[in-house]
Design an enzyme around this catalytic site. Structure first.
Site, short mmCIF file in Angstrom:
data_model
loop_
_atom_site.label_atom_id
_atom_site.label_comp_id
_atom_site.label_asym_id
_atom_site.label_seq_id
_atom_site.Cartn_x
_atom_site.Cartn_y
_atom_site.Cartn_z
N GLY A 12 0.78 -1.23 0.00
CA GLY A 12 0.00 0.00 0.00
C GLY A 12 0.81 1.29 0.00
O GLY A 12 0.34 2.31 0.47
N ASN A 108 -5.62 2.83 -12.98
CA ASN A 108 -4.65 1.87 -12.46
C ASN A 108 -3.25 2.47 -12.57
O ASN A 108 -2.96 3.16 -13.55
CB ASN A 108 -4.72 0.58 -13.30
CG ASN A 108 -3.65 -0.43 -12.92
OD1 ASN A 108 -3.46 -0.74 -11.73
ND2 ASN A 108 -2.95 -0.97 -13.91
N HIS A 110 0.57 1.35 -13.14
CA HIS A 110 1.37 0.19 -13.59
C HIS A 110 2.85 0.57 -13.54
O HIS A 110 3.22 1.65 -14.02
CB HIS A 110 0.96 -0.22 -15.00
CG HIS A 110 1.70 -1.43 -15.47
ND1 HIS A 110 1.40 -2.70 -15.02
CD2 HIS A 110 2.77 -1.56 -16.29
CE1 HIS A 110 2.24 -3.57 -15.56
NE2 HIS A 110 3.09 -2.90 -16.34
N ASP A 151 -4.36 -3.57 -18.76
CA ASP A 151 -3.30 -2.56 -18.95
C ASP A 151 -3.36 -1.87 -20.31
O ASP A 151 -2.34 -1.36 -20.80
CB ASP A 151 -1.89 -3.19 -18.78
CG ASP A 151 -1.63 -3.65 -17.35
OD1 ASP A 151 -2.29 -3.15 -16.42
OD2 ASP A 151 -0.76 -4.51 -17.16
N GLU A 181 5.69 6.53 -9.60
CA GLU A 181 4.33 6.17 -9.18
C GLU A 181 3.75 7.12 -8.14
O GLU A 181 2.60 7.56 -8.26
CB GLU A 181 4.33 4.74 -8.61
CG GLU A 181 4.71 3.69 -9.61
CD GLU A 181 4.56 2.28 -9.06
OE1 GLU A 181 3.50 1.94 -8.53
OE2 GLU A 181 5.54 1.51 -9.16
C1 GAR Z 1 3.34 -1.03 -7.36
O1 GAR Z 1 4.60 -0.96 -7.96
C2 GAR Z 1 2.26 -1.07 -8.42
O2 GAR Z 1 2.52 -0.26 -9.52
C3 GAR Z 1 2.30 -2.52 -8.82
O3 GAR Z 1 2.52 -3.23 -7.62
C4 GAR Z 1 3.16 -2.39 -6.66
C5 GAR Z 1 2.28 -2.29 -5.44
O4 GAR Z 1 2.90 -1.58 -4.43
N1 GAR Z 1 1.09 -2.91 -9.47
C6 GAR Z 1 1.06 -3.83 -10.42
O5 GAR Z 1 2.04 -4.45 -10.78
C7 GAR Z 1 -0.31 -4.08 -11.01
N2 GAR Z 1 -0.18 -4.58 -12.35
P1 GAR Z 1 2.11 -0.91 -3.22
O6 GAR Z 1 1.14 -1.96 -2.66
O7 GAR Z 1 3.19 -0.58 -2.23
O8 GAR Z 1 1.39 0.30 -3.76
#
Ligand code: GAR
Length: 207
Positions: A12, A108, A110, A151, A181
């Site tokens: 999260g 989303n 990515h 995606d 991100e």
């Molecule tokens: C993040 O890097 C997000 O972009 C990726 O997982 C991680 C979650 O981190 N999402 C994906 O790969 C979805 N296709 P977080 O729980 O610390 O935000």
């Protein structure tokens, strides 16, 4: 003020970036009102509780069928009166029911520059492993609208960082999260909440 619901599965940190941006007044016309997790042990749930945000767990393991699982998540979002749904590290691909329920209202984040290193099987660290394996010199993150194809929805924002000698998937993931991100996701959410993102076919325009 728009109700923002955030879908999570793990640590999260993107949720935290949204919470911090909201506290700084950077989510204009939006408020995170609900966090929905596919995983009862997700640390993201603690982050929500620490900030007084309602949480709902819809455990993936209770719904082996994708359609049943999608229906349960969709119901939770409707119950939460979500105006915007943000996938922030949500690791499950849902079916078209949810897109029909929230058309043009789901985004989303990515961890790569779409259309590279995306689609089924590209999630979390796997994305950064594939990036390193390929030898590309730039990577980054993308925020896009969620459509029926994984995606592949209209891109809202992207940011790039270099791939450096000695990078491991973990080091690269940290750079992409910190420099890409955690910046572009809150920015995109705030733009949406101000009705400043226009969708034109598979393209978007910020107005
Ligand atoms: C993040 O890097 C997000 O972009 C990726 O997982 C991680 C979650 O981190 N999402 C994906 O790969 C979805 N296709 P977080 O729980 O610390 O935000």
């Amino acid at each position: 003020m728009l109700n923002i619901a955030v879908l999570v599965s793990g640590g999260g940190t993107n949720l935290q970036a949204l919470i911090d941006a909201e506290k700084r007044g950077e989510i204009v016309n939006g408020k995170i009102t609900c966090v929905i997790s596919s995983n009862p042990d997700a640390y993201a749930l603690e982050r929500a509780k620490n900030n007084g945000i309602a949480t709902v767990v819809v455990p993936k393991k209770d719904y082996p069928d994708r359609a049943d699982y999608t229906a349960a998540v969709t119901k939770a979002l409707v119950d939460a009166k979500a105006d915007l749904v943000v996938y922030a590290g949500f690791m499950i691909i849902l079916d078209s029911q949810i897109v029909k329920a929230f058309p043009g209202r789901m985004m989303n984040v990515h961890p790569a520059l779409i259309p590279s290193f995306c689609g089924k099987g590209f999630y979390g660290l796997k994305v950064h492993e594939a990036v390193l394996e390929s030898g590309v010199k730039l990577t980054g993150a993308t925020v896009h609208f969620v459509t029926e194809d994984c995606d592949a929805g209209p891109i809202i924002a992207q940011k790039a960082v270099p791939v450096l000698n000695g990078d491991t998937p973990e080091i690269l993931q940290k750079r992409v999260m910190e420099e890409c991100e955690w910046n572009i996701l809150p920015e995109a959410v705030s733009l949406f909440c101000q009705s400043r993102i226009k969708i034109n076919g598979n393209k978007t325009e910020v107005i």
